[in-house]
Motif scaffolding. Sequence first.
Motif, PDB file in Angstrom:
ATOM      1  N   GLN B 176     -32.564 -55.484  33.953  1.00 28.40           N
ATOM      2  CA  GLN B 176     -33.696 -55.641  34.861  1.00 28.40           C
ATOM      3  C   GLN B 176     -33.478 -56.810  35.811  1.00 28.40           C
ATOM      4  O   GLN B 176     -33.987 -56.826  36.920  1.00 28.40           O
ATOM      5  CB  GLN B 176     -34.978 -55.856  34.060  1.00 28.40           C
ATOM      6  CG  GLN B 176     -35.480 -54.575  33.412  1.00 28.40           C
ATOM      7  CD  GLN B 176     -36.576 -54.824  32.397  1.00 28.40           C
ATOM      8  OE1 GLN B 176     -37.023 -55.958  32.264  1.00 28.40           O
ATOM      9  NE2 GLN B 176     -36.992 -53.787  31.704  1.00 28.40           N
ATOM     10  N   ALA B 177     -32.713 -57.792  35.350  1.00 26.86           N
ATOM     11  CA  ALA B 177     -32.526 -58.980  36.175  1.00 26.86           C
ATOM     12  C   ALA B 177     -31.445 -58.803  37.234  1.00 26.86           C
ATOM     13  O   ALA B 177     -31.295 -59.647  38.105  1.00 26.86           O
ATOM     14  CB  ALA B 177     -32.170 -60.175  35.286  1.00 26.86           C
ATOM     15  N   LEU B 178     -30.692 -57.709  37.145  1.00 37.84           N
ATOM     16  CA  LEU B 178     -29.594 -57.522  38.094  1.00 37.84           C
ATOM     17  C   LEU B 178     -30.125 -57.231  39.487  1.00 37.84           C
ATOM     18  O   LEU B 178     -31.147 -56.569  39.656  1.00 37.84           O
ATOM     19  CB  LEU B 178     -28.714 -56.348  37.640  1.00 37.84           C
ATOM     20  CG  LEU B 178     -27.958 -56.526  36.319  1.00 37.84           C
ATOM     21  CD1 LEU B 178     -27.132 -55.268  36.031  1.00 37.84           C
ATOM     22  CD2 LEU B 178     -27.046 -57.734  36.375  1.00 37.84           C
ATOM     23  N   SER B 179     -29.397 -57.712  40.469  1.00 39.25           N
ATOM     24  CA  SER B 179     -29.741 -57.369  41.855  1.00 39.25           C
ATOM     25  C   SER B 179     -29.243 -55.958  42.127  1.00 39.25           C
ATOM     26  O   SER B 179     -28.499 -55.371  41.327  1.00 39.25           O
ATOM     27  CB  SER B 179     -29.076 -58.359  42.810  1.00 39.25           C
ATOM     28  OG  SER B 179     -27.681 -58.168  42.771  1.00 39.25           O
ATOM     29  N   ASP B 180     -29.633 -55.426  43.272  1.00 39.87           N
ATOM     30  CA  ASP B 180     -29.201 -54.076  43.632  1.00 39.87           C
ATOM     31  C   ASP B 180     -27.684 -53.994  43.694  1.00 39.87           C
ATOM     32  O   ASP B 180     -27.074 -53.028  43.209  1.00 39.87           O
ATOM     33  CB  ASP B 180     -29.812 -53.667  44.978  1.00 39.87           C
ATOM     34  CG  ASP B 180     -31.306 -53.413  44.844  1.00 39.87           C
ATOM     35  OD1 ASP B 180     -32.003 -53.409  45.863  1.00 39.87           O
ATOM     36  OD2 ASP B 180     -31.769 -53.221  43.687  1.00 39.87           O
ATOM     37  N   ALA B 181     -27.091 -55.030  44.272  1.00 41.05           N
ATOM     38  CA  ALA B 181     -25.624 -55.023  44.419  1.00 41.05           C
ATOM     39  C   ALA B 181     -24.952 -55.058  43.051  1.00 41.05           C
ATOM     40  O   ALA B 181     -23.967 -54.345  42.798  1.00 41.05           O
ATOM     41  CB  ALA B 181     -25.191 -56.214  45.259  1.00 41.05           C
ATOM     42  N   GLU B 182     -25.522 -55.871  42.160  1.00 44.03           N
ATOM     43  CA  GLU B 182     -24.934 -55.972  40.832  1.00 44.03           C
ATOM     44  C   GLU B 182     -25.099 -54.661  40.066  1.00 44.03           C
ATOM     45  O   GLU B 182     -24.198 -54.218  39.350  1.00 44.03           O
ATOM     46  CB  GLU B 182     -25.600 -57.125  40.057  1.00 44.03           C
ATOM     47  CG  GLU B 182     -25.194 -58.499  40.604  1.00 44.03           C
ATOM     48  CD  GLU B 182     -26.098 -59.614  40.121  1.00 44.03           C
ATOM     49  OE1 GLU B 182     -27.224 -59.308  39.664  1.00 44.03           O
ATOM     50  OE2 GLU B 182     -25.705 -60.783  40.219  1.00 44.03           O
ATOM     51  N   ARG B 183     -26.270 -54.050  40.258  1.00 42.52           N
ATOM     52  CA  ARG B 183     -26.515 -52.783  39.571  1.00 42.52           C
ATOM     53  C   ARG B 183     -25.539 -51.711  40.075  1.00 42.52           C
ATOM     54  O   ARG B 183     -24.989 -50.920  39.317  1.00 42.52           O
ATOM     55  CB  ARG B 183     -27.974 -52.359  39.815  1.00 42.52           C
ATOM     56  CG  ARG B 183     -28.540 -51.530  38.692  1.00 42.52           C
ATOM     57  CD  ARG B 183     -30.043 -51.372  38.805  1.00 42.52           C
ATOM     58  NE  ARG B 183     -30.771 -52.533  38.336  1.00 42.52           N
ATOM     59  CZ  ARG B 183     -31.763 -53.098  38.979  1.00 42.52           C
ATOM     60  NH1 ARG B 183     -32.166 -52.636  40.134  1.00 42.52           N
ATOM     61  NH2 ARG B 183     -32.369 -54.152  38.481  1.00 42.52           N
ATOM     62  N   THR B 184     -25.314 -51.698  41.392  1.00 46.03           N
ATOM     63  CA  THR B 184     -24.377 -50.731  41.976  1.00 46.03           C
ATOM     64  C   THR B 184     -22.974 -50.951  41.417  1.00 46.03           C
ATOM     65  O   THR B 184     -22.266 -49.998  41.074  1.00 46.03           O
ATOM     66  CB  THR B 184     -24.355 -50.902  43.511  1.00 46.03           C
ATOM     67  OG1 THR B 184     -25.683 -50.761  43.994  1.00 46.03           O
ATOM     68  CG2 THR B 184     -23.464 -49.850  44.161  1.00 46.03           C
ATOM     69  N   ALA B 185     -22.602 -52.231  41.302  1.00 42.27           N
ATOM     70  CA  ALA B 185     -21.267 -52.542  40.781  1.00 42.27           C
ATOM     71  C   ALA B 185     -21.136 -52.065  39.343  1.00 42.27           C
ATOM     72  O   ALA B 185     -20.104 -51.519  38.932  1.00 42.27           O
ATOM     73  CB  ALA B 185     -21.020 -54.047  40.868  1.00 42.27           C
ATOM     74  N   LEU B 186     -22.187 -52.264  38.557  1.00 39.44           N
ATOM     75  CA  LEU B 186     -22.160 -51.843  37.157  1.00 39.44           C
ATOM     76  C   LEU B 186     -22.037 -50.331  37.050  1.00 39.44           C
ATOM     77  O   LEU B 186     -21.246 -49.799  36.262  1.00 39.44           O
ATOM     78  CB  LEU B 186     -23.432 -52.328  36.445  1.00 39.44           C
ATOM     79  CG  LEU B 186     -23.587 -51.868  34.999  1.00 39.44           C
ATOM     80  CD1 LEU B 186     -22.420 -52.351  34.148  1.00 39.44           C
ATOM     81  CD2 LEU B 186     -24.898 -52.384  34.406  1.00 39.44           C
ATOM     82  N   ILE B 187     -22.813 -49.608  37.878  1.00 44.21           N
ATOM     83  CA  ILE B 187     -22.746 -48.144  37.862  1.00 44.21           C
ATOM     84  C   ILE B 187     -21.335 -47.693  38.218  1.00 44.21           C
ATOM     85  O   ILE B 187     -20.774 -46.777  37.605  1.00 44.21           O
ATOM     86  CB  ILE B 187     -23.782 -47.550  38.849  1.00 44.21           C
ATOM     87  CG1 ILE B 187     -25.197 -47.799  38.299  1.00 44.21           C
ATOM     88  CG2 ILE B 187     -23.547 -46.061  39.074  1.00 44.21           C
ATOM     89  CD1 ILE B 187     -26.300 -47.511  39.273  1.00 44.21           C
ATOM     90  N   GLY B 188     -20.735 -48.362  39.198  1.00 42.32           N
ATOM     91  CA  GLY B 188     -19.368 -48.044  39.599  1.00 42.32           C
ATOM     92  C   GLY B 188     -18.402 -48.195  38.435  1.00 42.32           C
ATOM     93  O   GLY B 188     -17.548 -47.336  38.193  1.00 42.32           O
ATOM     94  N   LEU B 189     -18.558 -49.292  37.709  1.00 42.31           N
ATOM     95  CA  LEU B 189     -17.687 -49.535  36.558  1.00 42.31           C
ATOM     96  C   LEU B 189     -17.840 -48.424  35.522  1.00 42.31           C
ATOM     97  O   LEU B 189     -16.868 -47.907  34.970  1.00 42.31           O
ATOM     98  CB  LEU B 189     -18.044 -50.875  35.907  1.00 42.31           C
ATOM     99  CG  LEU B 189     -17.528 -52.141  36.589  1.00 42.31           C
ATOM    100  CD1 LEU B 189     -18.149 -53.366  35.941  1.00 42.31           C
ATOM    101  CD2 LEU B 189     -16.001 -52.203  36.461  1.00 42.31           C
ATOM    102  N   LEU B 190     -19.095 -48.074  35.255  1.00 37.40           N
ATOM    103  CA  LEU B 190     -19.343 -47.046  34.234  1.00 37.40           C
ATOM    104  C   LEU B 190     -18.809 -45.693  34.682  1.00 37.40           C
ATOM    105  O   LEU B 190     -18.218 -44.937  33.887  1.00 37.40           O
ATOM    106  CB  LEU B 190     -20.845 -46.963  33.943  1.00 37.40           C
ATOM    107  CG  LEU B 190     -21.434 -48.191  33.253  1.00 37.40           C
ATOM    108  CD1 LEU B 190     -22.948 -48.078  33.150  1.00 37.40           C
ATOM    109  CD2 LEU B 190     -20.825 -48.336  31.858  1.00 37.40           C
TER     110      LEU B 190
END
Lengths: 224, 199
Positions: B176-190
Amino acid sequence: MEEAGGLAATWPGLEPAHAARPEAGRGPVRDHESHDGVETSPGLEHLDDVTLVDAVRSGGREAFDLLVVRHRRAVYQVCYRFTGNHEDASDLSQEVFLRAYRGLTSFKGSAAFATWLYRIAVNACLSRSAGQKPQADVLDPDRHVDTAHVAADVALARSRMAARVRAAVAQLPRKQRATVILRVYHDLPHEQIAKVLGSSVGAVKANFFHAVRNLRRLLGEAEN
Amino acid sequence: MWARHLSREVLLAVVEGGGDVPDREHVERCERCRRDVDALRATLAAVRDVEVPEPSPLFWDHLSARISQSIADEEAPASAARTVGVPAWRSGLWLTGVATAVALAVMVTWQPADRSTLATLSVPNGEAGWDAEATAVEQGDTGWEFLVNLAVVAEEESWGELVGGVQPGMADRALQALSDAERTALIGLLETEMRQPGS
């Protein structure tokens, strides 16, 4: 909004100079009742300041939290008296406690902890205010005067008078200003003020006398 | 007419409600001293009447919390998590989120090549554990390789603190604390991980 209560006894551990004051009915608010922001151990609350200081020196950080709770209102009020606005008073209050924490090893216990803290607060305020005019909060009668019980014109007159007094106090020389703030608003005895300011009792009395006379002149000038 | 008027010290004492009886009697009879006393009293009353506006009731606890935090900040050793421009708590949550999410994804999707590999990897114990990881990497196990790489990166970012601080619910809070950019990066990794053969 409720105004700050009588300031006479806002500093725990210090005897007020006057037993009774005109506003004595509005007692001080004790800070011990609510401190949700920083939990302090209930077991510490009955301890006096010196014992708490010893506890902090032994590594008990929560003892310092309790010292903050006990003294934060008085420190803030001193800072507000010097700066004339909430933001600076808030920042300075934080700085005062930080300085106190850093300097606890130099606290010998020969004076009351409150006196020591006053000294830090006054020094911090004087350092900050050197070469800088106090910035009073924007005149806001709703904030400074309880308008619910006072007619609007009376409230406005009081607010204007308060602004003139603050301006006059701000114009006093540093030691006179400190003496007036500690004596009039915090009811410290002359002897206590002497310890805070590192002066003699005679010097404090002389400063106070000159301060009141200067205030009388400045307020008279402002009226004319 | 009085030959001698009160000194400023005595005047002040009378103004503040003190002074000896003879001094107070003097003030009653001496017009000049009485004028002085009245003027000083009026000035003091006007000054005393000015009060400090009461701040918000929440202010006091907020002030305490700020003081406590500033002391804690001073005392805390310089942490590697405090990277430039990224608050420590944010950095820790980001790593926690990535590590937890990736671990979950790998646990769900990863199929070991054979049971012997699983047996080798199941008890990473000290140096033996790292040997097992090396074996897995050598065998081309991309899922484990990904975790190893992540661990190497995370170690540089105070992995020990990260693992030691993992608590139930922390992953949710971290996400929940992730920014949009961080969330996008995480989705990319997954997504990259999910596209690996055998996922």
